[in-house]
Enzyme design. Structure first.
Site, mmCIF file in Angstrom:
data_model
loop_
_atom_site.group_PDB
_atom_site.id
_atom_site.type_symbol
_atom_site.label_atom_id
_atom_site.label_comp_id
_atom_site.label_asym_id
_atom_site.label_seq_id
_atom_site.Cartn_x
_atom_site.Cartn_y
_atom_site.Cartn_z
ATOM 1 N N CYS A 149 -2.560 -38.800 54.743
ATOM 2 C CA CYS A 149 -2.699 -37.052 55.174
ATOM 3 C C CYS A 149 -3.906 -37.026 56.289
ATOM 4 C CB CYS A 149 -2.556 -36.134 54.222
ATOM 5 S SG CYS A 149 -2.640 -34.240 55.456
ATOM 6 N N THR A 194 0.342 -32.252 54.262
ATOM 7 C CA THR A 194 -0.020 -30.974 53.993
ATOM 8 C C THR A 194 0.802 -30.489 55.017
ATOM 9 O OG1 THR A 194 -2.496 -31.576 53.003
ATOM 10 C CG2 THR A 194 -1.834 -29.335 53.821
ATOM 11 N N TYR A 233 -4.611 -34.169 57.336
ATOM 12 C CA TYR A 233 -6.284 -33.028 56.848
ATOM 13 C C TYR A 233 -6.667 -33.448 55.543
ATOM 14 C CZ TYR A 233 -7.574 -28.583 55.003
ATOM 15 O OH TYR A 233 -8.021 -28.055 55.050
ATOM 16 N N VAL A 291 1.770 -25.770 55.880
ATOM 17 C CA VAL A 291 1.603 -24.365 55.633
ATOM 18 C C VAL A 291 2.146 -24.436 56.898
ATOM 19 C CG1 VAL A 291 -0.290 -22.554 55.513
ATOM 20 C CG2 VAL A 291 -0.910 -24.769 54.721
ATOM 21 N N GLY A 343 -6.533 -20.287 54.080
ATOM 22 C CA GLY A 343 -7.434 -20.820 53.397
ATOM 23 C C GLY A 343 -6.393 -22.207 52.743
ATOM 24 N N GLY A 362 -4.557 -20.025 58.568
ATOM 25 C CA GLY A 362 -5.647 -19.348 58.485
ATOM 26 C C GLY A 362 -6.087 -18.226 57.967
#
Length: 100
Positions: free
Chosen positions: A75, A41, A77, A43, A51, A49
């Site tokens: 993963c 994952t 997460y 981002v 979502g 922050g």
């Protein structure tokens, strides 16, 4: 004001679920005919922050559930993601497997 939902799309060719701008994504590998292994994952810092990771995870879990797929949560997460009650509920409905 209504909460804005992040739009997540399935990129089957690249084995990803990703944001429309392709900057945040969750990658998976196909293991057999009915198993996906969620491996990564990402981002970017500028989008953390918001979502997005939870939305990516929810999209992958929903896809797996809708297609009767088992999920290997490699993963980290995905493996520990339970902060969102929505993610927790989706995890509870899935056939989660250990990586062999």
């Amino acid at each position: 004001m209504a909460e804005e939902k992040n739009t997540i799309v399935w990129n089957e060719a690249q084995r990803k679920f990703e944001t429309v701008d392709k900057k945040a994504y969750i990658e998976y590998e196909v293991r057999g005919s009915k198993v996906i292994d969620i491996t990564h994952t990402y981002v970017p810092p500028s989008k953390r922050g918001l979502g997005l990771a939870a939305d990516l995870c929810a999209a992958a879990f929903t896809h797996a559930q809708n297609h009767s797929l088992s999920v290997i949560p490699t993963c980290s997460y995905v493996s520990v993601s339970s902060s969102s009650s929505n993610i927790h509920q989706l995890r509870a409905n899935l056939n989660l497997r250990n990586r062999n």
